[in-house]
Design a protein around this motif. Structure first.
Motif, PDB file in Angstrom:
ATOM      1  N   ALA A   1       0.812  -1.222   0.000  1.00 24.44           N
ATOM      2  CA  ALA A   1       0.000   0.000   0.000  1.00 24.44           C
ATOM      3  C   ALA A   1       0.842   1.266   0.000  1.00 24.44           C
ATOM      4  O   ALA A   1       0.560   2.214  -0.747  1.00 24.44           O
ATOM      5  N   THR A   2       1.878   1.321   0.804  1.00 23.16           N
ATOM      6  CA  THR A   2       2.705   2.527   0.864  1.00 23.16           C
ATOM      7  C   THR A   2       3.352   2.811  -0.485  1.00 23.16           C
ATOM      8  O   THR A   2       3.361   3.952  -0.968  1.00 23.16           O
ATOM      9  N   GLY A   3       3.871   1.791  -1.132  1.00 20.07           N
ATOM     10  CA  GLY A   3       4.495   1.975  -2.440  1.00 20.07           C
ATOM     11  C   GLY A   3       3.496   2.350  -3.516  1.00 20.07           C
ATOM     12  O   GLY A   3       3.798   3.166  -4.397  1.00 20.07           O
ATOM     13  N   VAL A   4       2.304   1.767  -3.446  1.00 18.27           N
ATOM     14  CA  VAL A   4       1.262   2.090  -4.428  1.00 18.27           C
ATOM     15  C   VAL A   4       0.845   3.552  -4.305  1.00 18.27           C
ATOM     16  O   VAL A   4       0.696   4.260  -5.308  1.00 18.27           O
ATOM     17  N   VAL A   5       0.657   4.028  -3.071  1.00 15.89           N
ATOM     18  CA  VAL A   5       0.256   5.421  -2.857  1.00 15.89           C
ATOM     19  C   VAL A   5       1.355   6.370  -3.314  1.00 15.89           C
ATOM     20  O   VAL A   5       1.081   7.417  -3.929  1.00 15.89           O
ATOM     21  N   ALA A   6       2.615   6.039  -3.051  1.00  8.89           N
ATOM     22  CA  ALA A   6       3.728   6.879  -3.509  1.00  8.89           C
ATOM     23  C   ALA A   6       3.771   6.940  -5.028  1.00  8.89           C
ATOM     24  O   ALA A   6       4.006   8.009  -5.618  1.00  8.89           O
ATOM     25  N   LEU A   7       3.542   5.811  -5.686  1.00 10.39           N
ATOM     26  CA  LEU A   7       3.522   5.777  -7.148  1.00 10.39           C
ATOM     27  C   LEU A   7       2.368   6.613  -7.688  1.00 10.39           C
ATOM     28  O   LEU A   7       2.536   7.400  -8.639  1.00 10.39           O
ATOM     29  N   ARG A   8       1.185   6.464  -7.092  1.00 12.45           N
ATOM     30  CA  ARG A   8       0.023   7.220  -7.543  1.00 12.45           C
ATOM     31  C   ARG A   8       0.249   8.726  -7.377  1.00 12.45           C
ATOM     32  O   ARG A   8      -0.120   9.513  -8.250  1.00 12.45           O
ATOM     33  N   ALA A   9       0.863   9.123  -6.279  1.00 13.58           N
ATOM     34  CA  ALA A   9       1.125  10.540  -6.050  1.00 13.58           C
ATOM     35  C   ALA A   9       2.067  11.120  -7.099  1.00 13.58           C
ATOM     36  O   ALA A   9       1.978  12.301  -7.444  1.00 13.58           O
TER      37      ALA A   9
ATOM     38  N   VAL B   1      -6.735  11.053  -4.807  1.00  9.65           N
ATOM     39  CA  VAL B   1      -6.518  11.044  -3.364  1.00  9.65           C
ATOM     40  C   VAL B   1      -7.029   9.731  -2.784  1.00  9.65           C
ATOM     41  O   VAL B   1      -8.231   9.487  -2.738  1.00  9.65           O
ATOM     42  N   ARG B   2      -6.115   8.882  -2.382  1.00  3.80           N
ATOM     43  CA  ARG B   2      -6.449   7.658  -1.636  1.00  3.80           C
ATOM     44  C   ARG B   2      -5.257   7.359  -0.744  1.00  3.80           C
ATOM     45  O   ARG B   2      -4.134   7.177  -1.225  1.00  3.80           O
ATOM     46  N   GLY B   3      -5.474   7.319   0.558  1.00  2.96           N
ATOM     47  CA  GLY B   3      -4.394   7.147   1.509  1.00  2.96           C
ATOM     48  C   GLY B   3      -3.917   5.715   1.632  1.00  2.96           C
ATOM     49  O   GLY B   3      -4.467   4.780   1.043  1.00  2.96           O
ATOM     50  N   VAL B   4      -2.865   5.536   2.433  1.00  2.00           N
ATOM     51  CA  VAL B   4      -2.256   4.222   2.604  1.00  2.00           C
ATOM     52  C   VAL B   4      -3.221   3.243   3.260  1.00  2.00           C
ATOM     53  O   VAL B   4      -3.371   2.097   2.799  1.00  2.00           O
ATOM     54  N   GLU B   5      -3.893   3.654   4.331  1.00  2.00           N
ATOM     55  CA  GLU B   5      -4.791   2.729   5.022  1.00  2.00           C
ATOM     56  C   GLU B   5      -5.965   2.330   4.143  1.00  2.00           C
ATOM     57  O   GLU B   5      -6.398   1.174   4.150  1.00  2.00           O
ATOM     58  N   SER B   6      -6.493   3.277   3.380  1.00  2.00           N
ATOM     59  CA  SER B   6      -7.595   2.963   2.473  1.00  2.00           C
ATOM     60  C   SER B   6      -7.138   1.984   1.394  1.00  2.00           C
ATOM     61  O   SER B   6      -7.859   1.038   1.037  1.00  2.00           O
ATOM     62  N   THR B   7      -5.935   2.198   0.866  1.00  2.00           N
ATOM     63  CA  THR B   7      -5.398   1.302  -0.161  1.00  2.00           C
ATOM     64  C   THR B   7      -5.117  -0.074   0.420  1.00  2.00           C
ATOM     65  O   THR B   7      -5.417  -1.105  -0.215  1.00  2.00           O
ATOM     66  N   ARG B   8      -4.581  -0.119   1.629  1.00  2.00           N
ATOM     67  CA  ARG B   8      -4.299  -1.409   2.268  1.00  2.00           C
ATOM     68  C   ARG B   8      -5.596  -2.197   2.466  1.00  2.00           C
ATOM     69  O   ARG B   8      -5.639  -3.412   2.220  1.00  2.00           O
ATOM     70  N   ARG B   9      -6.636  -1.530   2.912  1.00  2.00           N
ATOM     71  CA  ARG B   9      -7.898  -2.234   3.129  1.00  2.00           C
ATOM     72  C   ARG B   9      -8.470  -2.741   1.813  1.00  2.00           C
ATOM     73  O   ARG B   9      -9.008  -3.857   1.742  1.00  2.00           O
ATOM     74  N   MET B  10      -8.366  -1.937   0.748  1.00  2.00           N
ATOM     75  CA  MET B  10      -8.887  -2.352  -0.544  1.00  2.00           C
ATOM     76  C   MET B  10      -8.204  -3.637  -1.020  1.00  2.00           C
ATOM     77  O   MET B  10      -8.841  -4.524  -1.597  1.00  2.00           O
ATOM     78  N   ILE B  11      -6.894  -3.745  -0.777  1.00  2.00           N
ATOM     79  CA  ILE B  11      -6.160  -4.938  -1.202  1.00  2.00           C
ATOM     80  C   ILE B  11      -6.480  -6.125  -0.302  1.00  2.00           C
ATOM     81  O   ILE B  11      -6.679  -7.250  -0.787  1.00  2.00           O
ATOM     82  N   SER B  12      -6.564  -5.892   0.998  1.00  2.00           N
ATOM     83  CA  SER B  12      -6.762  -7.002   1.931  1.00  2.00           C
ATOM     84  C   SER B  12      -8.219  -7.429   2.040  1.00  2.00           C
ATOM     85  O   SER B  12      -8.510  -8.599   2.313  1.00  2.00           O
ATOM     86  N   GLU B  13      -9.148  -6.480   1.840  1.00  2.00           N
ATOM     87  CA  GLU B  13     -10.578  -6.778   1.916  1.00  2.00           C
ATOM     88  C   GLU B  13     -11.258  -6.177   0.688  1.00  2.00           C
ATOM     89  O   GLU B  13     -11.867  -5.117   0.758  1.00  2.00           O
ATOM     90  N   PRO B  14     -11.159  -6.844  -0.457  1.00  2.00           N
ATOM     91  CA  PRO B  14     -11.696  -6.282  -1.703  1.00  2.00           C
ATOM     92  C   PRO B  14     -13.193  -6.029  -1.630  1.00  2.00           C
ATOM     93  O   PRO B  14     -13.897  -6.601  -0.800  1.00  2.00           O
ATOM     94  N   PRO B  15     -13.707  -5.159  -2.516  1.00  2.00           N
ATOM     95  CA  PRO B  15     -15.144  -4.869  -2.545  1.00  2.00           C
ATOM     96  C   PRO B  15     -15.962  -6.144  -2.727  1.00  2.00           C
ATOM     97  O   PRO B  15     -15.573  -7.030  -3.495  1.00  2.00           O
ATOM     98  N   PRO B  16     -17.086  -6.275  -2.046  1.00  2.00           N
ATOM     99  CA  PRO B  16     -17.894  -7.498  -2.149  1.00  2.00           C
ATOM    100  C   PRO B  16     -18.530  -7.648  -3.523  1.00  2.00           C
ATOM    101  O   PRO B  16     -19.010  -6.689  -4.110  1.00  2.00           O
ATOM    102  N   GLY B  17     -18.505  -8.881  -4.027  1.00  2.00           N
ATOM    103  CA  GLY B  17     -19.239  -9.215  -5.242  1.00  2.00           C
ATOM    104  C   GLY B  17     -18.673  -8.680  -6.543  1.00  2.00           C
ATOM    105  O   GLY B  17     -19.349  -8.733  -7.571  1.00  2.00           O
ATOM    106  N   GLU B  18     -17.431  -8.192  -6.541  1.00  2.00           N
ATOM    107  CA  GLU B  18     -16.885  -7.583  -7.756  1.00  2.00           C
ATOM    108  C   GLU B  18     -15.730  -8.382  -8.365  1.00  2.00           C
ATOM    109  O   GLU B  18     -15.169  -7.970  -9.381  1.00  2.00           O
TER     110      GLU B  18
END
Length: 311
Positions: free
Chosen positions: A19-27, A34-51
Motif C-alpha cells: 500500500a505505501t508503495g502504491v500510494v507513492a507511485l500514484r502521487a 486522493v487515496r491514503g495508505v490505510e484505504s489502499t491497504r484495506r482495498m487490497i486485503s478486503e476487496p469490494p464485495p461481489g466484484e
C-alpha cells in the motif's frame, strides 16, 4: 564501457504491504487522485464485495513501479461490465513492457468472468498505448484543484435548510439519497444498481471518508443533497456531490459542497480535488464558480470482448 543489464521486473498480485508503495507511485503519476495508505491497504486485503476484484503490481528491486486493478462493475444493471482501473507505471520505468504485462495480468483475471465490455481510464499521453490494445476513447473526465488556503466565501443557509455533517446522519438515509441522485449520472456505465453492502464498503465504512467534513442538505427535514469528502492528510477528494432530481436548480449542490469544503479547511485541509464527466455541465459550472482550476483530463475508454469473455 558496457552498460549493466536492466534490473528484471516482477509482475505479481498486490499484497496489503504494497500500500505505501502504491500510494507513492500514484502521487507521482496521478497527484490529483486522493487515496491514503490505510484505504489502499484495506482495498487490497478486503476487496469490494461481489466484484471479483484483484490488483497487480510491477516491482523492480523491491520497489513498486506499476499498478493496475481489475474487477466486475458492481454499480450497474448492465450485465457483463468490467473495469481495468488506472493502470500506471513509474515514468522512469516505461518502455520496458511493464504496462503490457500489467494489462495482461488484469485481462487474465477478468477472462473467466464472462464479461462483454471493459472500461478503463487513460491519460492523453497513454491513448496510443490503449488504442493499440483495443480500447476506444469515449468521453473525457476533467480533474480540478481548489486551493483551500484561499477558500470561496462561507455558505449562507436559507431558512428551513440545514447542512448537517455525516456524523449526524443515519447511513440508510444517505444511501437512499445517493441511489436516487446518482441514477442519471453521466458516464459510459449506468450507475443504477448500487447495493447497500457495496455502498457501505465504498462510502460509509471507507477508512478515508471524513464524516465530519462530508455534508448533507436537508430541506424541511428531507435529505435532498450531499457532498462526500475523502481525506488523506491535508488533501481531500470530493467523492460525490449530488442533489435529488426534484430539488435541482436551487443551488443545493453548491451549498453542500461549500459546507464540506469549509469544514475540511477548518480541520486543516489545504487542497481539494474533484472530477466531473465533460457532459455534467451543472457540476462543472458549480466547481468553476467555487474556484476550481483544471489540472488533468482522463479518457473513459472501452473495449468489447468476445462472447465467452476471453480477452
Amino acid at each position: 564501457m558496457t552498460a549493466p543489464p536492466p534490473v528484471p521486473a516482477l509482475v505479481r498480485a498486490a499484497r496489503p504491504d504494497d500500500a505505501t508503495g502504491v500510494v507513492a507511485l500514484r502521487a507521482l503519476v496521478h497527484p490529483y487522485l486522493v487515496r491514503g495508505v490505510e484505504s489502499t491497504r484495506r482495498m487490497i486485503s478486503e476487496p469490494p464485495p461481489g466484484e471479483d476484484w484483484a490488483a497487480f503490481v510491477a516491482e523492480v528491486d523491491s520497489t513498486v513501479v506499476g499498478w493496475v486493478s481489475a474487477y466486475r462493475h458492481g454499480h450497474t444493471s448492465t450485465a457483463g461490465s468490467g473495469e481495468i482501473a488506472m493502470l500506471h507505471v513509474h515514468p522512469g520505468h516505461r518502455g520496458r513492457g511493464l504496462g503490457t504485462a500489467l494489462l495482461g495480468a488484469a485481462l487474465g483475471h477478468l477472462a473467466p468472468l464472462d464479461l462483454h465490455r471493459l472500461r478503463t481510464w487513460v491519460s492523453a499521453d497513454s491513448l496510443p498505448f490503449a488504442e493499440k490494445r483495443g480500447f476506444v476513447p469515449s468521453r473525457a473526465v476533467r480533474y480540478a484543484l481548489l486551493d483551500l488556503r484561499t477558500p470561496p466565501p462561507a455558505p449562507t443557509t436559507p431558512t428551513g435548510v440545514r447542512t448537517p455533517a455525516l456524523t449526524e446522519l443515519e447511513p440508510r438515509r444517505l444511501y437512499a439519497a445517493h441511489v436516487a441522485a446518482s441514477a442519471d449520472e453521466p458516464g459510459d456505465v449506468a450507475a443504477d444498481a448500487l447495493g447497500y453492502e457495496t455502498w457501505c464498503y465504498e462510502v460509509w465504512d471507507n477508512v478515508g471518508l471524513d464524516r465530519h467534513a462530508s455534508s448533507a442538505v436537508e430541506v424541511d427535514g428531507e435529505l435532498v443533497a450531499f457532498s462526500l469528502v475523502k481525506r488523506d492528510g491535508d488533501r481531500i477528494w470530493s467523492d460525490m456531490t449530488a442533489t435529488l432530481p426534484a430539488y435541482r436548480g436551487r443551488g443545493l449542490a453548491r451549498l453542500a459542497k461549500l459546507a464540506a469544503l469549509h469544514r475540511a479547511r477548518t480541520a486543516g485541509a489545504t487542497h481539494a480535488y474533484t472530477s466531473n464527466d465533460e457532459a455534467n455541465a451543472p457540476m462543472l459550472a458549480v466547481n468553476t464558480r467555487l474556484g476550481y482550476r483544471p489540472v488533468a483530463t482522463l479518457w473513459s475508454s472501452l473495449r468489447d470482448l468476445p462472447p465467452a469473455g476471453r480477452a
